[in-house]
Scaffold this motif. Structure first.
Motif, PDB file in Angstrom:
ATOM      1  N   THR A 217     -22.518  13.137  24.299  1.00 48.03           N
ATOM      2  CA  THR A 217     -22.406  12.738  25.705  1.00 48.03           C
ATOM      3  C   THR A 217     -21.104  14.058  26.273  1.00 48.03           C
ATOM      4  O   THR A 217     -20.701  14.657  25.368  1.00 48.03           O
ATOM      5  CB  THR A 217     -21.615  11.392  25.748  1.00 48.03           C
ATOM      6  OG1 THR A 217     -20.225  11.607  25.329  1.00 48.03           O
ATOM      7  CG2 THR A 217     -22.202  10.294  25.253  1.00 48.03           C
ATOM      8  N   PRO A 218     -21.005  13.887  27.664  1.00 47.78           N
ATOM      9  CA  PRO A 218     -20.047  14.940  28.031  1.00 47.78           C
ATOM     10  C   PRO A 218     -18.644  14.691  27.581  1.00 47.78           C
ATOM     11  O   PRO A 218     -18.291  15.614  27.299  1.00 47.78           O
ATOM     12  CB  PRO A 218     -20.076  14.544  29.461  1.00 47.78           C
ATOM     13  CG  PRO A 218     -21.520  14.001  29.964  1.00 47.78           C
ATOM     14  CD  PRO A 218     -21.953  13.181  28.794  1.00 47.78           C
ATOM     15  N   ASP A 219     -18.379  13.410  27.359  1.00 49.65           N
ATOM     16  CA  ASP A 219     -17.058  13.267  26.800  1.00 49.65           C
ATOM     17  C   ASP A 219     -16.800  13.628  25.242  1.00 49.65           C
ATOM     18  O   ASP A 219     -16.036  14.303  24.807  1.00 49.65           O
ATOM     19  CB  ASP A 219     -16.615  11.764  26.685  1.00 49.65           C
ATOM     20  CG  ASP A 219     -16.271  11.198  28.188  1.00 49.65           C
ATOM     21  OD1 ASP A 219     -15.953  11.951  28.837  1.00 49.65           O
ATOM     22  OD2 ASP A 219     -16.341  10.065  28.337  1.00 49.65           O
ATOM     23  N   THR A 220     -18.049  13.495  24.630  1.00 44.24           N
ATOM     24  CA  THR A 220     -17.802  13.844  23.016  1.00 44.24           C
ATOM     25  C   THR A 220     -17.980  15.423  23.059  1.00 44.24           C
ATOM     26  O   THR A 220     -17.037  15.892  22.028  1.00 44.24           O
ATOM     27  CB  THR A 220     -19.199  13.313  22.120  1.00 44.24           C
ATOM     28  OG1 THR A 220     -20.440  13.651  22.713  1.00 44.24           O
ATOM     29  CG2 THR A 220     -19.197  11.802  22.207  1.00 44.24           C
ATOM     30  N   ILE A 221     -18.693  15.985  23.711  1.00 48.53           N
ATOM     31  CA  ILE A 221     -18.914  17.579  23.762  1.00 48.53           C
ATOM     32  C   ILE A 221     -17.399  18.374  24.188  1.00 48.53           C
ATOM     33  O   ILE A 221     -16.948  19.132  23.624  1.00 48.53           O
ATOM     34  CB  ILE A 221     -20.105  17.980  24.346  1.00 48.53           C
ATOM     35  CG1 ILE A 221     -20.411  19.287  23.396  1.00 48.53           C
ATOM     36  CG2 ILE A 221     -19.829  18.383  25.916  1.00 48.53           C
ATOM     37  CD1 ILE A 221     -21.889  19.696  23.675  1.00 48.53           C
ATOM     38  N   ARG A 222     -16.767  17.470  25.135  1.00 50.64           N
ATOM     39  CA  ARG A 222     -15.483  18.108  25.515  1.00 50.64           C
ATOM     40  C   ARG A 222     -14.298  17.670  24.349  1.00 50.64           C
ATOM     41  O   ARG A 222     -13.782  18.916  24.058  1.00 50.64           O
ATOM     42  CB  ARG A 222     -15.154  17.314  26.911  1.00 50.64           C
ATOM     43  CG  ARG A 222     -15.459  17.717  28.171  1.00 50.64           C
ATOM     44  CD  ARG A 222     -14.980  17.057  29.300  1.00 50.64           C
ATOM     45  NE  ARG A 222     -15.707  16.929  30.541  1.00 50.64           N
ATOM     46  CZ  ARG A 222     -16.502  16.251  31.017  1.00 50.64           C
ATOM     47  NH1 ARG A 222     -16.609  14.994  30.294  1.00 50.64           N
ATOM     48  NH2 ARG A 222     -17.225  16.362  32.143  1.00 50.64           N
ATOM     49  N   ASP A 223     -14.612  16.677  23.862  1.00 47.68           N
ATOM     50  CA  ASP A 223     -13.663  16.542  22.735  1.00 47.68           C
ATOM     51  C   ASP A 223     -13.703  17.673  21.656  1.00 47.68           C
ATOM     52  O   ASP A 223     -12.770  17.988  20.754  1.00 47.68           O
ATOM     53  CB  ASP A 223     -13.814  15.030  22.159  1.00 47.68           C
ATOM     54  CG  ASP A 223     -12.911  14.899  21.216  1.00 47.68           C
ATOM     55  OD1 ASP A 223     -11.441  14.889  21.323  1.00 47.68           O
ATOM     56  OD2 ASP A 223     -13.300  14.591  19.862  1.00 47.68           O
ATOM     57  N   THR A 224     -15.111  17.902  21.199  1.00 48.84           N
ATOM     58  CA  THR A 224     -15.296  18.853  20.291  1.00 48.84           C
ATOM     59  C   THR A 224     -15.001  19.955  20.590  1.00 48.84           C
ATOM     60  O   THR A 224     -14.454  20.805  19.714  1.00 48.84           O
ATOM     61  CB  THR A 224     -16.672  18.612  20.018  1.00 48.84           C
ATOM     62  OG1 THR A 224     -17.525  17.631  19.211  1.00 48.84           O
ATOM     63  CG2 THR A 224     -17.408  20.109  19.080  1.00 48.84           C
ATOM     64  N   VAL A 225     -14.933  20.537  21.833  1.00 49.19           N
ATOM     65  CA  VAL A 225     -14.749  21.935  22.323  1.00 49.19           C
ATOM     66  C   VAL A 225     -13.071  21.974  22.063  1.00 49.19           C
ATOM     67  O   VAL A 225     -12.559  23.026  21.738  1.00 49.19           O
ATOM     68  CB  VAL A 225     -14.957  22.346  23.443  1.00 49.19           C
ATOM     69  CG1 VAL A 225     -14.328  23.350  24.126  1.00 49.19           C
ATOM     70  CG2 VAL A 225     -16.738  22.246  23.607  1.00 49.19           C
ATOM     71  N   ASN A 226     -12.566  20.805  22.626  1.00 50.58           N
ATOM     72  CA  ASN A 226     -10.897  20.821  22.469  1.00 50.58           C
ATOM     73  C   ASN A 226     -10.405  21.091  21.220  1.00 50.58           C
ATOM     74  O   ASN A 226      -9.405  21.491  20.904  1.00 50.58           O
ATOM     75  CB  ASN A 226     -10.350  19.518  23.310  1.00 50.58           C
ATOM     76  CG  ASN A 226     -10.523  19.424  24.718  1.00 50.58           C
ATOM     77  OD1 ASN A 226     -10.683  20.554  25.369  1.00 50.58           O
ATOM     78  ND2 ASN A 226     -10.651  18.442  25.300  1.00 50.58           N
ATOM     79  N   LYS A 227     -11.107  20.250  20.369  1.00 55.04           N
ATOM     80  CA  LYS A 227     -10.456  20.334  18.517  1.00 55.04           C
ATOM     81  C   LYS A 227     -10.852  21.883  18.372  1.00 55.04           C
ATOM     82  O   LYS A 227      -9.988  22.270  17.617  1.00 55.04           O
ATOM     83  CB  LYS A 227     -11.394  19.289  17.875  1.00 55.04           C
ATOM     84  CG  LYS A 227     -10.838  17.993  18.177  1.00 55.04           C
ATOM     85  CD  LYS A 227     -11.701  16.947  17.205  1.00 55.04           C
ATOM     86  CE  LYS A 227     -11.082  15.462  16.943  1.00 55.04           C
ATOM     87  NZ  LYS A 227     -10.975  14.784  18.240  1.00 55.04           N
ATOM     88  N   THR A 228     -11.934  22.451  18.753  1.00 58.88           N
ATOM     89  CA  THR A 228     -12.334  23.829  18.188  1.00 58.88           C
ATOM     90  C   THR A 228     -11.033  24.630  18.836  1.00 58.88           C
ATOM     91  O   THR A 228     -10.685  25.277  18.054  1.00 58.88           O
ATOM     92  CB  THR A 228     -13.725  24.093  18.892  1.00 58.88           C
ATOM     93  OG1 THR A 228     -14.682  23.490  18.105  1.00 58.88           O
ATOM     94  CG2 THR A 228     -14.019  25.705  18.643  1.00 58.88           C
ATOM     95  N   LEU A 229     -10.890  24.308  20.272  1.00 59.74           N
ATOM     96  CA  LEU A 229      -9.813  25.232  20.793  1.00 59.74           C
ATOM     97  C   LEU A 229      -8.473  25.071  19.895  1.00 59.74           C
ATOM     98  O   LEU A 229      -8.057  26.191  19.623  1.00 59.74           O
ATOM     99  CB  LEU A 229      -9.594  24.906  22.186  1.00 59.74           C
ATOM    100  CG  LEU A 229     -10.887  25.307  23.133  1.00 59.74           C
ATOM    101  CD1 LEU A 229     -10.713  24.712  24.395  1.00 59.74           C
ATOM    102  CD2 LEU A 229     -11.110  26.837  23.013  1.00 59.74           C
ATOM    103  N   ASP A 230      -8.172  23.862  19.431  1.00 61.81           N
ATOM    104  CA  ASP A 230      -6.840  23.685  18.605  1.00 61.81           C
ATOM    105  C   ASP A 230      -7.066  24.435  17.489  1.00 61.81           C
ATOM    106  O   ASP A 230      -6.027  25.060  16.994  1.00 61.81           O
ATOM    107  CB  ASP A 230      -6.776  22.407  18.349  1.00 61.81           C
ATOM    108  CG  ASP A 230      -6.444  21.543  19.576  1.00 61.81           C
ATOM    109  OD1 ASP A 230      -6.055  22.126  20.605  1.00 61.81           O
ATOM    110  OD2 ASP A 230      -6.663  20.027  19.515  1.00 61.81           O
ATOM    111  N   LEU A 231      -8.046  24.837  16.696  1.00 63.23           N
ATOM    112  CA  LEU A 231      -8.095  25.507  15.560  1.00 63.23           C
ATOM    113  C   LEU A 231      -8.250  27.162  15.695  1.00 63.23           C
ATOM    114  O   LEU A 231      -8.114  27.704  14.681  1.00 63.23           O
ATOM    115  CB  LEU A 231      -9.320  24.897  14.756  1.00 63.23           C
ATOM    116  CG  LEU A 231      -9.298  23.567  14.110  1.00 63.23           C
ATOM    117  CD1 LEU A 231     -10.473  22.834  13.575  1.00 63.23           C
ATOM    118  CD2 LEU A 231      -7.907  23.400  13.346  1.00 63.23           C
ATOM    119  N   ALA A 232      -8.650  27.497  17.115  1.00 58.09           N
ATOM    120  CA  ALA A 232      -8.521  28.677  17.516  1.00 58.09           C
ATOM    121  C   ALA A 232      -9.395  29.808  16.522  1.00 58.09           C
ATOM    122  O   ALA A 232      -8.810  30.652  16.171  1.00 58.09           O
ATOM    123  CB  ALA A 232      -7.114  29.228  17.575  1.00 58.09           C
ATOM    124  N   PRO A 233     -10.747  29.549  16.101  1.00 55.64           N
ATOM    125  CA  PRO A 233     -11.478  30.633  15.590  1.00 55.64           C
ATOM    126  C   PRO A 233     -11.607  31.886  16.374  1.00 55.64           C
ATOM    127  O   PRO A 233     -11.603  31.859  17.475  1.00 55.64           O
ATOM    128  CB  PRO A 233     -12.721  30.004  15.335  1.00 55.64           C
ATOM    129  CG  PRO A 233     -13.021  28.926  16.478  1.00 55.64           C
ATOM    130  CD  PRO A 233     -11.525  28.479  16.740  1.00 55.64           C
TER     131      PRO A 233
END
Length: 462
Positions: A217-233
């Motif tokens: 959903t829009p909410d789940t994909i935003r959350d996935t991106v936010n967690k990805t940004l936290d880990l900063a690949p």
């Protein structure tokens, strides 16, 4: 910054076209190119020909429902040890045909899950590569990893091997999505994997994400991106899930009724893309993102970006040599693909034969169109007059492709510019960049009308 389509045309999004990680694409390879031909191609390479090595390991602990890779499940070590032993024999066999070739600029371990090989096997194979080839000083040595099986010991082994870039398959952080795709992988597992790798000195990390998965959903994909940004690949690949159950039977485990429809799929892609750009990443072509200081972002700026079977890449090895089951190589003369069955692959190598099942010798037209497609996919721009001059081809040979572009020009996806007496410059507009594969497909001489429509068996354009 790449602007996003505010009024997406779903008829374009529903079209099926190749991903263009090669041209011609793999379905057009044939058995007219075999071991003897490949051996001759290898032996013609000289010191000026730098190399890129791709090593395929076709094993995973389990098969994820969404997977489109050539792999199979095993929980035993014996087949992994045996595979590594045969892979070593193939390395020696190929190297015997490459005595005059230049240095290795790039190594990529793919799969499957190549890190499932015993750590000693990984070290032994890397040592064999070092004695079989000359490594360039600026060698990039990359490997694909499943975060669920990354340990501190593995991270140290990778560092000892000289690995300096690792790609982690994330897909999505949402538990419901993970359950639906058969890959349960908590955020903490990924966080720990990145910590192990960075502690061992592997700072260049890539994350692979997906949109178009069931339960997203829009909410789940935003959350996935936010967690990805936290880990900063360093880099992020954002792939659209390709649902091809006629090719990958395990994808039938995915409930099609839970897949997002075309409108929602495009919304998810745009949301993720916008969030990554807002998070400070540079958009790279269709589906990659990189930190501004990463070599991929620099290559984009310098118009040095390339595209191969790993997607967008900075790989500057001129000749790609595939090793392992089903691997694909590309030399100046053409493409080859290895045998896809482990036993038949092993049997060929033990008989002293290069384990080739099929390939394709490139014509001048193939090279011309392949270059045009790569430029459109990487730079969103191609000067047709200049490329035709480079390949000594009359520009009128592309008249049919220009006719196919008319619809995209009319709808603002592509624009043509230049003087009337020359072949035009093709540019994909900012509005049309999500549909860049459709512009590339206009130059694909192997596609007929039936293969360009919504019922074609390729992945969706978006």
């Amino acid at each position: 910054m790449v602007s996003l389509m505010t009024q997406p045309d779903l008829s374009y999004a529903m079209r099926s076209v190749p991903r263009y990680t090669s041209y011609p694409t793999a379905p057009h390879f044939h058995d007219g190119v075999g071991s003897d031909v490949y051996g001759q191609w290898l032996e013609r390479l000289g010191p000026q020909d730098t190399l890129s090595l791709y090593l395929h390991v076709p094993y995973c602990r389990d098969i994820c429902h969404y997977c489109g890779c050539h792999t199979k499940a095993t929980r035993k070590e014996a087949p992994l040890v045996a595979y590594a032993r045969t892979l070593g024999s193939e390395i020696e066999l190929v190297a015997s045909h490459l005595e005059q070739a230049g240095p290795v600029k790039h190594i990529h371990w793919g799969g499957g899950t190549p890190s499932l090989l015993p750590e000693q096997s990984l070290l032994d194979l890397t040592g064999l590569l070092r004695v079989s080839f000359t490594f360039a000083d600026d060698l990039e040595h990359a490997i694909e990893l499943d975060p669920r099986f990354v340990t501190g010991s593995l991270a140290q082994t990778l560092a000892t091997m000289g690995v300096n870039r690792a790609s982690l398959g994330i897909q999505d952080f949402d538990p419901a999505v993970q359950e639906a795709i058969g890959r349960v992988q908590p955020y903490e597992t990924v966080r720990d994997a990145t910590s192990y790798l960075r502690s061992a000195g592997l700072r260049a990390l890539n994350f692979d994400l997906m949109y178009g998965l069931p339960e997203q959903t829009p909410d789940t994909i935003r959350d996935t991106v936010n967690k990805t940004l936290d880990l900063a690949p360093s880099r992020i690949a954002l792939f659209g899930y390709a649902h091809v159950p006629w090719m990958r039977k395990h994808q039938r485990l995915i409930d099609e009724s839970r897949l997002p429809d075309s409108e929602r799929r495009l919304e998810l892609a745009n949301l993720a893309r916008e969030a990554l750009i807002e998070g400070g990443y540079v958009a790279i072509g269709l589906d990659h993102f990189a930190k501004p200081e990463d070599s991929m972002a620099i290559a984009l700026q310098n118009r040095a970006l390339k595209r191969n079977f790993q997607g967008y890449t900075t790989d500057n090895g001129e000749q790609l040599v595939g090793l392992g089951v089903s691997s694909i190589g590309r030399l100046d003369q053409g493409y080859i693909q290895n045998i896809a069955d482990v036993r038949h692959w092993e049997r060929a190598i033990l008989a002293g034969q290069l384990p080739v099942s099929k390939g394709l010798a490139l014509s001048t037209d193939d090279r011309l169109r392949g270059r045009i497609i790569e430029m459109i996919m990487t730079d969103y721009r191609c000067d047709l007059q200049a490329v035709c001059h480079q390949f000594s081809v009359a520009p009128h040979m592309l008249d049919g492709s220009l006719a196919l572009l008319e619809e995209l020009v009319r709808d603002g996806i592509v624009k043509l510019s230049g003087s009337a007496d020359k072949a035009p410059i093709v540019e994909v507009t900012e509005f049309g960049q999500p549909y860049v594969r459709l512009a590339a497909a206009a130059f694909d001489a192997y596609l007929n009308d039936a293969m360009r429509g919504p019922k074609a068996r390729h992945s969706l354009a978006v």
